[in-house]
Design an enzyme around this catalytic site. Sequence first.
Site, PDB file in Angstrom:
ATOM      1  N   LEU A  72       0.863  -1.180   0.000  1.00  0.00           N
ATOM      2  CA  LEU A  72       0.000   0.000   0.000  1.00  0.00           C
ATOM      3  C   LEU A  72       0.897   1.227   0.000  1.00  0.00           C
ATOM      4  O   LEU A  72       1.975   1.217   0.603  1.00  0.00           O
ATOM      5  CB  LEU A  72      -0.901   0.040   1.250  1.00  0.00           C
ATOM      6  CG  LEU A  72      -2.016  -0.986   1.382  1.00  0.00           C
ATOM      7  CD1 LEU A  72      -2.756  -0.759   2.708  1.00  0.00           C
ATOM      8  CD2 LEU A  72      -2.989  -0.924   0.221  1.00  0.00           C
ATOM      9  N   ASP A  73       0.431   2.309  -0.648  1.00  0.00           N
ATOM     10  CA  ASP A  73       1.156   3.577  -0.567  1.00  0.00           C
ATOM     11  C   ASP A  73       1.295   3.991   0.888  1.00  0.00           C
ATOM     12  O   ASP A  73       0.450   3.670   1.726  1.00  0.00           O
ATOM     13  CB  ASP A  73       0.397   4.685  -1.300  1.00  0.00           C
ATOM     14  CG  ASP A  73       0.317   4.462  -2.798  1.00  0.00           C
ATOM     15  OD1 ASP A  73       1.068   3.615  -3.313  1.00  0.00           O
ATOM     16  OD2 ASP A  73      -0.506   5.138  -3.442  1.00  0.00           O
ATOM     17  N   ARG A  74       2.338   4.739   1.176  1.00  0.00           N
ATOM     18  CA  ARG A  74       2.531   5.266   2.532  1.00  0.00           C
ATOM     19  C   ARG A  74       1.282   6.008   3.010  1.00  0.00           C
ATOM     20  O   ARG A  74       0.845   5.864   4.156  1.00  0.00           O
ATOM     21  CB  ARG A  74       3.726   6.225   2.564  1.00  0.00           C
ATOM     22  CG  ARG A  74       4.002   6.817   3.943  1.00  0.00           C
ATOM     23  CD  ARG A  74       4.793   8.113   3.860  1.00  0.00           C
ATOM     24  NE  ARG A  74       6.150   7.922   3.401  1.00  0.00           N
ATOM     25  CZ  ARG A  74       7.220   7.843   4.215  1.00  0.00           C
ATOM     26  NH1 ARG A  74       7.068   7.951   5.525  1.00  0.00           N
ATOM     27  NH2 ARG A  74       8.422   7.687   3.714  1.00  0.00           N
ATOM     28  N   THR A  76      -1.834   5.697   2.138  1.00  0.00           N
ATOM     29  CA  THR A  76      -3.063   4.909   2.152  1.00  0.00           C
ATOM     30  C   THR A  76      -3.113   4.027   3.388  1.00  0.00           C
ATOM     31  O   THR A  76      -2.123   3.383   3.743  1.00  0.00           O
ATOM     32  CB  THR A  76      -3.148   4.031   0.895  1.00  0.00           C
ATOM     33  OG1 THR A  76      -3.068   4.858  -0.262  1.00  0.00           O
ATOM     34  CG2 THR A  76      -4.458   3.258   0.858  1.00  0.00           C
ATOM     35  N   HIS A 168      -0.290   3.808  -7.676  1.00  0.00           N
ATOM     36  CA  HIS A 168      -1.078   5.042  -7.607  1.00  0.00           C
ATOM     37  C   HIS A 168      -2.302   5.012  -8.521  1.00  0.00           C
ATOM     38  O   HIS A 168      -2.839   6.046  -8.900  1.00  0.00           O
ATOM     39  CB  HIS A 168      -0.221   6.263  -7.962  1.00  0.00           C
ATOM     40  CG  HIS A 168       0.886   6.531  -7.013  1.00  0.00           C
ATOM     41  ND1 HIS A 168       1.823   7.533  -7.196  1.00  0.00           N
ATOM     42  CD2 HIS A 168       1.234   5.916  -5.853  1.00  0.00           C
ATOM     43  CE1 HIS A 168       2.695   7.516  -6.204  1.00  0.00           C
ATOM     44  NE2 HIS A 168       2.361   6.545  -5.382  1.00  0.00           N
TER      45      HIS A 168
END
EC number: 5.4.99.-
Length: 235
Positions: A72-74, A76, A168
């Site tokens: 997961l993105d930082r 999110t 993203h």
Amino acid sequence: MCASLRTVSRHLPPGLVIIHEDRDIIVVDKPAGMLTMATEAEKTRTAYYALTDYVRKGNAKSRYRIFIVHRLDRETSGILLFAKTEAAKRTLQDQWEDTTKIYAAVVHGQMDKASGTVISHLVESGVHKVFSTRDARLGKLAQTAWTVVKEKGGYSLLRIELLTGRKHQIRVQMADLGHPVAGDRKYGGKGDNFSRLALHAASISFAHPFSGQRMTLEAPMPTIFAQLVGRAQLP
């Protein structure tokens, strides 16, 4: 979650909560602001580092470890799945196309219809920013299905299903539609002062790598989303 698991999870970093654990997998609710794995700039404040220490019970020489299945993105928050063995990791990744991943996103504006699917090709620039391209030879196919759950003021709460998993993806495609995710400093518009990215991995459904049993695990929507759309739940 059993009482003993709740007790042990208190020793994890603030906000990182274990949702499910067995001999093959460990599933957590990752807070916004925490990396999945290390970068050149950040080695230890990651979910991977914290959970490795957790399964080793603080013993650096322990043979126990975890394996990254996805990221997961930082920015999110939400469901993050790790394997406890390399065999479990391979099995989970081999069946990844059959894994259902549902997100909650609060976006700017109101959608012009109740649901839809975004299809585009995404490519990453040299400065680690992703953008859409019409040239299928340059980008990777990205598909995102969305449904409006609730609208309030200038925001819409969407239930989003990732049909592919590109970097993203949701953030870029929502911005392309003219409805960037609230709090998105990278792809959103200027003047968006929401304190965090309003994107949350809400649930994951997959076949257990050992038993084959279908599992669905959920991470509750962050309460801070209510500041934008009021109290709501995904269907």
